[in-house]
Motif scaffolding. Structure first.
Motif, PDB file in Angstrom:
ATOM      1  N   HIS A   5       0.852  -1.188   0.000  1.00 22.53           N
ATOM      2  CA  HIS A   5       0.000   0.000   0.000  1.00 22.53           C
ATOM      3  C   HIS A   5       0.883   1.231   0.000  1.00 22.53           C
ATOM      4  N   ARG A   9      -4.095   7.341   1.893  1.00 21.60           N
ATOM      5  CA  ARG A   9      -5.497   7.042   2.122  1.00 21.60           C
ATOM      6  C   ARG A   9      -5.988   7.901   3.274  1.00 21.60           C
ATOM      7  N   ASN A  34      -4.364  -1.229  -9.620  1.00 22.93           N
ATOM      8  CA  ASN A  34      -5.326  -0.433  -8.862  1.00 22.93           C
ATOM      9  C   ASN A  34      -4.627   0.650  -8.043  1.00 22.93           C
ATOM     10  N   ALA A  76     -13.979  -7.306   3.993  1.00 22.82           N
ATOM     11  CA  ALA A  76     -13.757  -5.976   4.560  1.00 22.82           C
ATOM     12  C   ALA A  76     -13.735  -6.009   6.083  1.00 22.82           C
ATOM     13  N   GLN A 114     -18.654   5.710   4.454  1.00 21.27           N
ATOM     14  CA  GLN A 114     -17.399   6.161   3.854  1.00 21.27           C
ATOM     15  C   GLN A 114     -16.211   5.455   4.500  1.00 21.27           C
ATOM     16  N   ALA A 117     -16.199   1.937   3.412  1.00 21.82           N
ATOM     17  CA  ALA A 117     -15.852   1.825   1.983  1.00 21.82           C
ATOM     18  C   ALA A 117     -14.348   1.631   1.806  1.00 21.82           C
ATOM     19  N   ILE A 118     -13.570   2.188   2.708  1.00 20.15           N
ATOM     20  CA  ILE A 118     -12.116   2.016   2.632  1.00 20.15           C
ATOM     21  C   ILE A 118     -11.750   0.542   2.701  1.00 20.15           C
ATOM     22  N   TYR A 120     -13.917  -2.037   2.227  1.00 25.63           N
ATOM     23  CA  TYR A 120     -14.529  -2.763   1.108  1.00 25.63           C
ATOM     24  C   TYR A 120     -13.631  -2.672  -0.128  1.00 25.63           C
ATOM     25  N   GLU A 121     -13.089  -1.484  -0.327  1.00 24.75           N
ATOM     26  CA  GLU A 121     -12.219  -1.293  -1.485  1.00 24.75           C
ATOM     27  C   GLU A 121     -10.958  -2.140  -1.349  1.00 24.75           C
ATOM     28  N   GLU A 122     -10.431  -2.135  -0.148  1.00 31.57           N
ATOM     29  CA  GLU A 122      -9.229  -2.921   0.129  1.00 31.57           C
ATOM     30  C   GLU A 122      -9.491  -4.412  -0.115  1.00 31.57           C
ATOM     31  N   GLU A 124     -11.787  -5.714  -1.951  1.00 31.37           N
ATOM     32  CA  GLU A 124     -12.046  -5.940  -3.365  1.00 31.37           C
ATOM     33  C   GLU A 124     -10.728  -6.099  -4.129  1.00 31.37           C
ATOM     34  N   GLN A 125      -9.768  -5.269  -3.801  1.00 31.11           N
ATOM     35  CA  GLN A 125      -8.472  -5.354  -4.468  1.00 31.11           C
ATOM     36  C   GLN A 125      -7.777  -6.669  -4.130  1.00 31.11           C
TER      37      GLN A 125
END
Length: 165
Positions: A5, A9, A34, A76, A114, A117-118, A120-122, A124-125
């Motif tokens: 990473h 962020r 990504n 997540a 929000q 979401a951090i 969830y995005e992580e 997902e990647q």
DNA sequence: TAGCCTTTGAAGTCA
DNA sequence: TGACTTCAAAGGCTA
């Protein structure tokens, strides 16, 4: 391949996949996925996710079946657990993970979308990366293996070096 | 010493 | 398509 990473962020997230000491400095980035740097491990080198002695043990168990054990990518909430567990343990002065996880479950639900979401995005990647690394893998492959596990509370860097990927 | 506890979410199976 | 099952992390606890 290991994802590090490197992008800024809103909330600092520690790398989920932690390299053994001495290995990280020998790696050169081979691309960006990504928005994150992606490293290639040297030939014949593998690594274990942080605190993944269990996975390492599973790997050795599964090798008897000529089937390398591939761990399921964390969702997540699992990422949130991993990041916040130590804080809650220190805060509550309690190492009972059942209790700690209950608290973290409550805090997770109280997070804003929000903030969630951090993670969830992580996740997902990580799922995408996992799918790239193990395109034939299915979570069903791990069914029935969890309860056969041999738990070890601690792991050494040497153990962490020998996990499958 | 194997398995449970406890949480949420992903992914698979089955009706 | 919804319900259900299993696993992912983690360390104390129990039988």
């Amino acid at each position: 391949m290991v994802t590090a990473h490197t992008t800024e962020r809103k909330k600092q997230i520690q790398p989920v996949l932690t390299l053994p000491q001495g290995l990280e400095q020998n790696l050169a980035p081979v691309g960006i996925v990504n928005g994150e740097l992606v490293f290639a491990l040297p030939a014949g080198t593998s690594f274990a996710p942080q605190s993944n002695s269990l996975s390492q043990k599973r790997t050795s168990e599964s090798q008897d079946e000529n089937q390398p054990y591939v761990t399921k990518p964390p969702n997540a909430f699992m990422l949130y657990l991993k990041e916040q567990r130590l804080h809650v343990v220190a805060e509550l002065q309690c190492k009972n993970n059942a209790q700690v996880n209950t608290v973290l479950g409550q805090r997770w639900r109280s997070l804003s979308s929000q903030e969630q979401a951090i993670y969830y995005e992580e996740a997902e990647q990580l799922r995408k990366l996992h799918a790239q690394q193990h395109p034939e893998w299915s979570s069903v492959q791990n069914y029935g293996k969890k309860r056969k596990r041999i738990r070890r509370k601690y792991y050494t860097s040497a153990e962490g070096l020998s996990n499958s990927s």
